[in-house]
Design a protein around this motif. Structure first.
Motif, PDB file in Angstrom:
ATOM      1  N   ASP A 190       0.815  -1.217   0.000  1.00 19.89           N
ATOM      2  CA  ASP A 190       0.000   0.000   0.000  1.00 19.89           C
ATOM      3  C   ASP A 190       0.852   1.273   0.000  1.00 19.89           C
ATOM      4  OD1 ASP A 190       1.013  -0.376   2.528  1.00 19.89           O
ATOM      5  OD2 ASP A 190      -0.849   0.068   3.585  1.00 19.89           O
TER       6      ASP A 190
ATOM      7  N   GLU B  76      -0.395   4.575  -1.310  1.00 16.09           N
ATOM      8  CA  GLU B  76      -1.379   5.321  -0.538  1.00 16.09           C
ATOM      9  C   GLU B  76      -0.721   6.372   0.358  1.00 16.09           C
ATOM     10  OE1 GLU B  76      -3.898   2.679   1.641  1.00 16.09           O
ATOM     11  OE2 GLU B  76      -4.193   1.320  -0.065  1.00 16.09           O
TER      12      GLU B  76
ATOM     13  N   GLU C 139      -0.324   0.895   6.130  1.00 16.25           N
ATOM     14  CA  GLU C 139      -1.579   1.508   6.585  1.00 16.25           C
ATOM     15  C   GLU C 139      -1.352   2.976   6.983  1.00 16.25           C
ATOM     16  OE1 GLU C 139      -4.649  -0.882   8.560  1.00 16.25           O
ATOM     17  OE2 GLU C 139      -3.013  -2.194   9.183  1.00 16.25           O
TER      18      GLU C 139
END
Length: 231
Positions: free
Chosen positions: A165, A168, A194
C-alpha cells in the motif's frame, strides 16, 4: 541432631532459592495496566513509557492500547520525551495568538507553544485541530521533523515500496516513512504500512520505545537522495 541440622540447612537453601526466583521475577517486565496483557507485543514499550512518564494511562488502571491518539496528545508525548532528556524551556508563545482553536489554558498549550514552530505549523486556516485523530503517516512526519530538531539523522537506507500500500502514502510523508522504516521505528501491520489508519496508543508507545535507540548524528549537509520521490 545431625538430621535436624541437615533439615534446617535444606530449608534455608530452599528459602534462598525462592528469594532468588522472586527477585528475578521482579526484574522481568510486567505491566501495571489491567488491559495490557503480559505477553503482548507492546507490553515492554508500555512499561517503558509509563516508567519514564512519557505516556500515562487513561484512568482506572487502564492504558487503552488500541485507543486512538489525538494531535494534542501526540505533541504532549514528544514534549514529555524531550523533557526527560533535557531541560525543556516552557513555551513562551501565547498560543491562542497562533491557532484560532487553541486557548492558553488548554492542558496541552505549553507543549504546543514549545513545538511551534519547531515542528508543528498547523493548518492553512490557522487552526491546530487538537482533537483530530492522528494517522500513522502524520505522526511519522511529525516525529521525523522532531528528530531533525533533536539532532538525529534524517538519512535513510530502506525503501517503503516493498509494502503493498505504499502508493497510498501522501507525498509529504514518503521521506519521513522511509526514515522511520530505515531506523526501525515503524514496520508493517501485516496488511501494509496503513498510512491513513489512525495511530494507536500501543503503536505510539512502541515508537517512543524504539526512538531511544536511534543513533545520534548531526544532520548538517545531509543530501536527500533523488530516488526518495519514488519511495
Amino acid at each position: 541432631m545431625k538430621l535436624k541440622r541437615k533439615l534446617i540447612l535444606c530449608l534455608v537453601s530452599i528459602s534462598i532459592l525462592i528469594a532468588n526466583i522472586a527477585i528475578e521475577g521482579c526484574a522481568t517486565a510486567q505491566t501495571n495496566y489491567e488491559d495490557v496483557e503480559k505477553n503482548a507485543w507492546y507490553t515492554e514499550a508500555v512499561n517503558y513509557v509509563a516508567e519514564e512518564q512519557i505516556m500515562v494511562g487513561i484512568g482506572n488502571n487502564r492504558f487503552s492500547p488500541q485507543g486512538s491518539v489525538t494531535r494534542a496528545q501526540a505533541v504532549q508525548v514528544l514534549y514529555a520525551l524531550n523533557k526527560k532528556k533535557s531541560a525543556t524551556p516552557s513555551g513562551t508563545t501565547k498560543i491562542d495568538t497562533i491557532f484560532v482553536d487553541v486557548k492558553n489554558e488548554a492542558w496541552y498549550a505549553e507543549a504546543l507553544s514549545w513545538a511551534y514552530p519547531r515542528f508543528i505549523m498547523g493548518y492553512p486556516d490557522g487552526s491546530f485541530r487538537p482533537d483530530r485523530l492522528i494517522t500513522r503517516e502524520e505522526f511519522s512526519a511529525i516525529l521525523w521533523s522532531f528528530a531533525m530538531q533533536d539532532g538525529k539523522t534524517r538519512e535513510w537506507n530502506k525503501n517503503i515500496s516493498l509494502f503493498p500500500d505504499y502508493n497510498e502514502v501522501s507525498e509529504y510523508a514518503r521521506y519521513p516513512l522511509c526514515w522511520m522504516f530505515s531506523h526501525g521505528l515503524i514496520f508493517g501491520t501485516g496488511k501494509g504500512l496503513e498510512p491513513k489508519s489512525n495511530l494507536t496508543r500501543a503503536q505510539l508507545a512502541m515508537m517512543m520505545f524504539r526512538y531511544k535507540d536511534v543513533e545520534e548524528e548531526t544532520i548538517n549537509d545531509i543530501i536527500i537522495p533523488a530516488s526518495h520521490n519514488n519511495a
